[in-house]
Design an enzyme around this catalytic site. Structure first.
Site, PDB file in Angstrom:
ATOM      1  N   SER A 268       0.785  -1.238   0.000  1.00 42.18           N
ATOM      2  CA  SER A 268       0.000   0.000   0.000  1.00 42.18           C
ATOM      3  C   SER A 268       0.817   1.288   0.000  1.00 42.18           C
ATOM      4  CB  SER A 268      -0.975   0.018   1.183  1.00 42.18           C
ATOM      5  OG  SER A 268      -2.168  -0.658   0.847  1.00 42.18           O
TER       6      SER A 268
ATOM      7  N   LYS B 243       0.230   3.820  -2.743  1.00 44.03           N
ATOM      8  CA  LYS B 243      -0.726   4.927  -2.677  1.00 44.03           C
ATOM      9  C   LYS B 243      -0.035   6.284  -2.606  1.00 44.03           C
ATOM     10  CE  LYS B 243      -4.559   2.314  -0.597  1.00 44.03           C
ATOM     11  NZ  LYS B 243      -3.954   0.990  -0.409  1.00 44.03           N
TER      12      LYS B 243
ATOM     13  N   SER C  23      -5.915   4.013   4.117  1.00 44.78           N
ATOM     14  CA  SER C  23      -5.461   3.032   3.132  1.00 44.78           C
ATOM     15  C   SER C  23      -6.651   2.547   2.307  1.00 44.78           C
ATOM     16  CB  SER C  23      -4.758   1.844   3.800  1.00 44.78           C
ATOM     17  OG  SER C  23      -3.969   1.144   2.855  1.00 44.78           O
TER      18      SER C  23
END
Length: 527
Positions: free
Chosen positions: A187, A190, A365
């Site tokens: 993640s 991102k 997230s």
């Protein structure tokens, strides 16, 4: 020229220690423009002098809670949404809950709200907090940093690893081990999505959902604008787009036309390609559609994993039809269609600014929002709004920013795809770029990062370590643990770091090892 020294206070008020990083500046190095919220969403702009250095360190010993409360008035261009106030309140009152990347926090202090909530954020500009003027100390030394970090990052729990630490003031790399190796980022992808989207569209861009009317067929078409935060819930925070509001306005517009019965359709042509993420049906992400309500969740959560409806667009359109019926508008069962050039717009609702969406994506997230922003980056740059086009658009935007892209691969916007590849050098370069005064629109890529011990996916971490002085994006897949963000060291210097580990055998052990390394960095003068 010397600047106010704002040194993290570690004395009698632990809650102030915890927010020391939350209120640290990302102030411009030279000739910055300071934007102060007017409370209306329109920043007032003034020029400030050109300091030789833009680092601020903390002296909060005389400020107490006033440091947390007073900073809101100098918070920067997005304070009108309440992000700064939200973080101040949480820093004073929150009992930290266990945070997990993509994990549910229900039943903890971090229970997701019933409606989307603006994520807390740190101010991007701080001035005049009453600290003493002093010259900031030099950056940590590479050898001293290596002596502290090498033993911690060689923990077997981390498997293969890549790491970098960079001085945000100068962009100079202070520490690196395998920093150019492209590994699975999970993640932390991102961060790249955030920077690319902000670069392509600007911090004020909004995502708009429309209802149009085809006069020849008396057809109402619900046109998806790619806003996964559109909500159908009865209560929602101010500023978020509401399907109920759209139905109210649509019914009123139809009433003025004397129309009481319509054919209802929905338009999802904004996106192209596969609707399903390569990981398949998964509670961490819905089918990717430009039309959905509440991220297609079947419960009242707004973050973390949840069961999703199988067809988000059809579900949102059915809900819209039910809402129209409450206003006396009879609507047919909805089906897919496309709004024509002859159609007139009945009503629209728009998301909060992209700055707020980016902060929510990073803090929580949010995979659905990440995939939406990657596709909007493609749309904004003339590329096809599918996985391939979004990846190409993200790469192209980052290339324009002249960050190191060797080895990078962008297979999705969320980091759920294990084929993604990023380097520690790239992640730290993106964080430094987001702090650069030449790119003020990129600032939400920093301010949206979870605060250790307080917000988002870091809310339950660092309870006994660097709570409040680390802001970082977490990344977790099976066998992959990553962490990238900023930290204030013991001298108050702002550092960017990225730690990537792959081949980890225990997520908990790897997470602990990464947290220990970051905590050591925060406690390090390292000269």
């Amino acid at each position: 020229m010397v600047v106010p020294e704002l040194r993290p206070w570690r004395a009698a008020r632990p809650h102030v220690v915890r927010i020391a990083h939350a209120v640290r500046p990302s102030l411009a190095r030279v000739g910055t423009t300071v934007r102060r919220s007017t409370g209306t969403g329109s920043p007032q702009v003034r020029r400030v002098s050109r300091p030789k250095t833009w680092q601020f360190t903390a002296t909060a010993a005389t400020a107490g809670l006033a440091l947390a409360a007073g900073v809101v008035t100098a918070a920067g261009p997005w304070d009108s949404s309440g992000q700064r106030t939200a973080e101040r309140d949480r820093a004073v009152t929150l009992e930290a809950a266990r945070g997990t990347d993509h994990g549910s926090t229900r039943g903890n202090a971090g229970t997701p709200p019933r409606e989307p909530r603006t994520p807390p954020s740190a101010p991007s500009v701080l001035t005049g907090l009453g600290g003493t003027a002093t010259t900031v100390k030099s950056a940590p030394g590479g050898k001293a940093l290596a002596a502290v970090l090498d033993p911690l990052l060689k923990d077997p729990a981390l498997g293969r690893r890549s790491a970098a630490v960079v001085d945000v003031a100068t962009g100079r790399r202070l520490y690196g081990t395998g920093s150019g190796d492209a590994l699975t980022p999970a993640s932390t992808t991102k961060i790249a999505t955030a920077v690319a989207a902000l670069s392509a569209m600007g911090a004020d861009h909004r995502l708009t959902t429309r209802a149009t009317f085809e006069p020849d067929t008396r057809e109402v078409v619900l046109v998806g604008g790619g806003d996964p935060t559109l909500t159908a819930r009865e209560k929602t925070a101010p500023g978020w787009a509401s399907l109920r509001d759209l139905a109210d306005r649509t019914a009123a517009a139809l009433g003025k036309r004397g129309v009481r019965q319509v054919t209802l359709s929905y338009d999802t042509t904004l996106y192209a390609g596969d609707k399903r993420h390569p990981i398949g049906v998964n509670p961490n992400i819905a089918e990717i559609s430009p039309l959905m309500a509440d991220e297609a969740r079947t419960d009242d959560s707004s973050s973390g994993p949840a069961a999703r409806v199988p067809d988000p667009a059809a579900d949102a359109a059915r809900t819209f039809g039910d809402l129209l019926k409450k206003h006396g508008i009879k609507a047919s069962p909805p089906g897919p269609s496309k709004s024509s050039t002859r159609a007139s717009t009945l009503a629209t609702v728009s998301s909060p600014p992209l700055a707020t969406l980016v902060e929510r994506m990073l803090t929580n997230s949010d995979n659905d929002l990440a995939e939406a922003l990657a596709r909007h980056t493609a749309i904004a740059t003339g590329k096809r709004a599918d996985f391939e086009g979004a990846g190409a658009a993200v790469r192209a935007q980052l290339q324009r920013l002249k960050v190191p892209l060797k080895g990078a691969a962008f297979r999705d916007g969320s980091g759920l795809d294990r084929r993604d590849r990023l380097t520690a050098d790239l992640l730290t370069a993106l964080l430094v770029k987001a702090a650069d005064p030449a790119h003020p629109d990129l600032r939400p890529a920093l301010t949206g990062l979870p605060v250790a011990g307080f917000t988002g996916t870091l809310s339950g971490r660092y309870a006994d370590g660097a709570a409040g002085v680390v802001r970082a994006k977490t990344g977790t897949l099976t066998g992959v643990n990553t962490l990238a963000g900023t930290v204030v060291d013991k001298d108050g210097r702002l550092l960017a770091f990225a730690f990537l580990a792959t081949g980890t055998s225990s997520a908990g052990a790897a997470q602990t090892a990464l947290d220990k390394a970051t905590t050591a960095l925060s406690a390090c003068g390292c000269r």
